[in-house]
Scaffold this motif. Structure first.
Motif, PDB file in Angstrom:
ATOM      1  N   GLY A  60       0.841  -1.205   0.000  1.00 29.35           N
ATOM      2  CA  GLY A  60       0.000   0.000   0.000  1.00 29.35           C
ATOM      3  C   GLY A  60       0.864   1.237   0.000  1.00 29.35           C
ATOM      4  N   LYS A  61       0.255   2.386  -0.342  1.00 32.10           N
ATOM      5  CA  LYS A  61       1.021   3.633  -0.256  1.00 32.10           C
ATOM      6  C   LYS A  61       0.161   4.773   0.275  1.00 32.10           C
ATOM      7  CE  LYS A  61       0.390   5.301  -4.940  1.00 32.10           C
ATOM      8  NZ  LYS A  61       0.957   5.678  -6.215  1.00 32.10           N
ATOM      9  N   GLY A  62       0.825   5.774   0.780  1.00 31.77           N
ATOM     10  CA  GLY A  62       0.146   6.977   1.278  1.00 31.77           C
ATOM     11  C   GLY A  62       0.897   8.198   0.795  1.00 31.77           C
ATOM     12  N   PHE A  63       0.152   9.241   0.411  1.00 30.27           N
ATOM     13  CA  PHE A  63       0.780  10.465  -0.097  1.00 30.27           C
ATOM     14  C   PHE A  63       1.309  11.345   1.037  1.00 30.27           C
ATOM     15  CE2 PHE A  63      -2.538   9.462  -3.221  1.00 30.27           C
ATOM     16  CZ  PHE A  63      -1.798   9.476  -4.394  1.00 30.27           C
ATOM     17  N   GLY A  64       2.429  12.018   0.756  1.00 31.38           N
ATOM     18  CA  GLY A  64       2.834  13.118   1.623  1.00 31.38           C
ATOM     19  C   GLY A  64       1.937  14.305   1.332  1.00 31.38           C
ATOM     20  N   LYS A  65       1.958  15.312   2.158  1.00 35.37           N
ATOM     21  CA  LYS A  65       1.074  16.470   1.930  1.00 35.37           C
ATOM     22  C   LYS A  65       1.770  17.755   2.340  1.00 35.37           C
ATOM     23  CE  LYS A  65       0.264  18.092   6.177  1.00 35.37           C
ATOM     24  NZ  LYS A  65       1.353  17.858   6.923  1.00 35.37           N
TER      25      LYS A  65
ATOM     26  N   THR B 104       4.908   7.355   0.799  1.00 35.31           N
ATOM     27  CA  THR B 104       5.476   6.294   1.635  1.00 35.31           C
ATOM     28  C   THR B 104       4.812   4.994   1.205  1.00 35.31           C
ATOM     29  OG1 THR B 104       6.009   7.667   3.518  1.00 35.31           O
ATOM     30  CG2 THR B 104       5.494   5.367   4.012  1.00 35.31           C
ATOM     31  N   THR B 105       5.607   3.944   1.093  1.00 39.10           N
ATOM     32  CA  THR B 105       5.052   2.635   0.738  1.00 39.10           C
ATOM     33  C   THR B 105       5.157   1.716   1.949  1.00 39.10           C
ATOM     34  OG1 THR B 105       7.208   1.883  -0.031  1.00 39.10           O
ATOM     35  CG2 THR B 105       5.728   2.818  -1.687  1.00 39.10           C
ATOM     36  N   ALA B 106       4.237   0.758   2.020  1.00 44.03           N
ATOM     37  CA  ALA B 106       4.317  -0.262   3.086  1.00 44.03           C
ATOM     38  C   ALA B 106       4.110  -1.635   2.465  1.00 44.03           C
ATOM     39  CB  ALA B 106       3.253   0.009   4.143  1.00 44.03           C
ATOM     40  N   LYS B 107       4.880  -2.586   2.982  1.00 47.92           N
ATOM     41  CA  LYS B 107       4.666  -3.994   2.616  1.00 47.92           C
ATOM     42  C   LYS B 107       4.356  -4.727   3.906  1.00 47.92           C
ATOM     43  CE  LYS B 107       7.803  -4.015  -1.255  1.00 47.92           C
ATOM     44  NZ  LYS B 107       9.186  -4.134  -1.607  1.00 47.92           N
TER      45      LYS B 107
ATOM     46  N   GLY C 286       9.665   4.039   0.076  1.00 46.62           N
ATOM     47  CA  GLY C 286       9.100   5.124  -0.730  1.00 46.62           C
ATOM     48  C   GLY C 286      10.032   6.323  -0.788  1.00 46.62           C
ATOM     49  N   ASN C 287       9.590   7.358  -1.527  1.00 43.70           N
ATOM     50  CA  ASN C 287      10.471   8.516  -1.746  1.00 43.70           C
ATOM     51  C   ASN C 287      10.046   9.753  -0.950  1.00 43.70           C
ATOM     52  OD1 ASN C 287       8.187   9.180  -3.111  1.00 43.70           O
ATOM     53  ND2 ASN C 287       9.156   9.542  -5.097  1.00 43.70           N
TER      54      ASN C 287
ATOM     55  N   ALA D 262      -2.327   0.859   6.465  1.00 40.72           N
ATOM     56  CA  ALA D 262      -3.725   0.400   6.410  1.00 40.72           C
ATOM     57  C   ALA D 262      -4.018  -0.247   5.056  1.00 40.72           C
ATOM     58  CB  ALA D 262      -4.668   1.574   6.668  1.00 40.72           C
ATOM     59  N   ARG D 263      -3.500   0.348   4.002  1.00 44.42           N
ATOM     60  CA  ARG D 263      -3.733  -0.231   2.659  1.00 44.42           C
ATOM     61  C   ARG D 263      -3.030  -1.582   2.524  1.00 44.42           C
ATOM     62  NH1 ARG D 263      -6.473   3.006  -0.574  1.00 44.42           N
ATOM     63  NH2 ARG D 263      -6.198   5.272  -0.655  1.00 44.42           N
ATOM     64  N   ALA D 264      -1.821  -1.687   3.050  1.00 44.79           N
ATOM     65  CA  ALA D 264      -1.076  -2.942   2.923  1.00 44.79           C
ATOM     66  C   ALA D 264      -1.733  -4.063   3.747  1.00 44.79           C
ATOM     67  CB  ALA D 264       0.372  -2.733   3.354  1.00 44.79           C
ATOM     68  N   ILE D 265      -2.245  -3.722   4.918  1.00 48.53           N
ATOM     69  CA  ILE D 265      -2.949  -4.732   5.733  1.00 48.53           C
ATOM     70  C   ILE D 265      -4.211  -5.168   4.996  1.00 48.53           C
ATOM     71  CG2 ILE D 265      -4.299  -5.053   7.871  1.00 48.53           C
ATOM     72  CD1 ILE D 265      -2.203  -3.312   9.305  1.00 48.53           C
TER      73      ILE D 265
END
Ligand code: MEV
Length: 309
Positions: A4-9, A33-36, A88-89, A107-110
């Protein structure tokens, strides 16, 4: 393995004011940010944090991230042991919504690993629970930007109902420069200080909030009509209001001055303040480069990005 990934803001208008139910405008950054997540047959979780960082950020925030991850895992009802790998970058730093991006990615990766079928609204609720770790009582703007992306106007519901999230569209994405003060701050502490100040000096602080409430409406209009000069002026004024509620610091003020002298249309701190990031509005690659160079020459780290993508 789930991913899953989440955007920075970046918050264009309204950090801190948003905590009290006033609208704010934020834009997701292209950086994520990415999560595995993998089941590892053990108990609890193991964390491998490969995100790039502002020196010292991960160490300083260790306890807050433990709460963040625990909150997301509990909220999503994960009972098996998992190994979490963050990457992630998006540079983990104060001001870019690093914790929210992490909560959203996790949360997306889970959701992916356990095939839970949650939609973005439920993922956003899980990310909000995660944000309670570092923030205490978050407004919800950071996790909302991290989950949904884009440019949005956010208004926290101070009662129990859902907050208002309005997607905004601007004519074209605009270049910005983010300057990193190199200092990591605690959102929980700074938000608590603002609350104390507001209670101690209502005659001084309430008018600042009243002025902000008008300013953010003008800012929305200026963004929608693509009046970037006006957006810049309003960012400058928003920074002054943030100074009045004592959330700026010498490094942020120095960067704000420097970028204005270098030709930025406007600048303000972004996020919690007292460290973290400054953002400058710099339409066009040429101006963006010039402004970035000006703060680099003062010894600060710079990120170049676009808003409204
Ligand atoms: C932090 O990125 C933004 C704050 O307004 C806190 C919040 O909204 O929860 C300082």
């Amino acid at each position: 393995m789930g991913e899953g990934k989440g955007f920075g803001k970046t918050i264009l208008f309204g950090e801190h004011f948003v905590v009290y139910g006033l609208p704010a405008i934020a834009s997701a950054l292209g950086n994520t940010t990415t999560a595995k997540v993998e089941r590892n047959g053990k108990e609890g979780y193991e964390l491998v944090d490969d995100r790039p960082e502002t020196p010292g950020y991960k160490e300083k925030k260790k306890g807050e991230y433990e709460k963040l991850i625990g909150n997301v895992i509990n909220f999503m009802g994960v009972e098996e042991g998992i190994r979490i790998t963050l990457g992630g970058n998006l540079v983990a730093a104060s001001g870019v919504g690093a914790s929210a991006a992490c909560a959203a990615a996790l949360a997306r990766a889970i959701n992916d690993e356990f095939q839970m079928g949650w939609d973005d609204e439920k993922i956003n609720k899980a990310a909000y629970e995660g944000e309670k770790g570092p923030h205490g009582t978050p407004s919800g703007i950071d996790n909302t930007a991290a989950v949904f992306g884009g440019l949005l106007r956010f208004k926290k519901n101070l009662e129990s109902g859902p907050s208002t999230i309005e997607k905004m569209k601007i004519k074209e994405p605009v270049e910005i420069v983010l300057g990193d003060s190199g200092k990591t701050s605690s959102t929980k502490e700074v938000v608590a200080d603002v609350r104390a100040l507001k209670e101690e000096k209502p005659d001084e602080i309430n008018p600042v909030f009243e002025e902000y409430a008008k300013l953010v409406e003008e800012a929305k209009e200026a963004l929608l009509t693509y009046d970037l000069e006006k957006v810049g002026q309003l960012m400058n004024r928003n920074h002054e209001l943030l100074q009045k509620i004592t959330v700026s610091c010498p490094e942020l003020d120095e960067m704000v001055e420097t970028v204005r002298e270098a030709g930025a249309l406007g600048a303000k701190l972004t996020g919690t303040g007292r460290g973290g990031l400054m953002q400058a509005l710099t339409p066009g690659r040429e101006l963006q480069e010039k402004v970035a160079k000006a703060i680099e020459e003062k010894g600060y780290t710079v990120f170049k990005a676009k808003i409204g993508v």
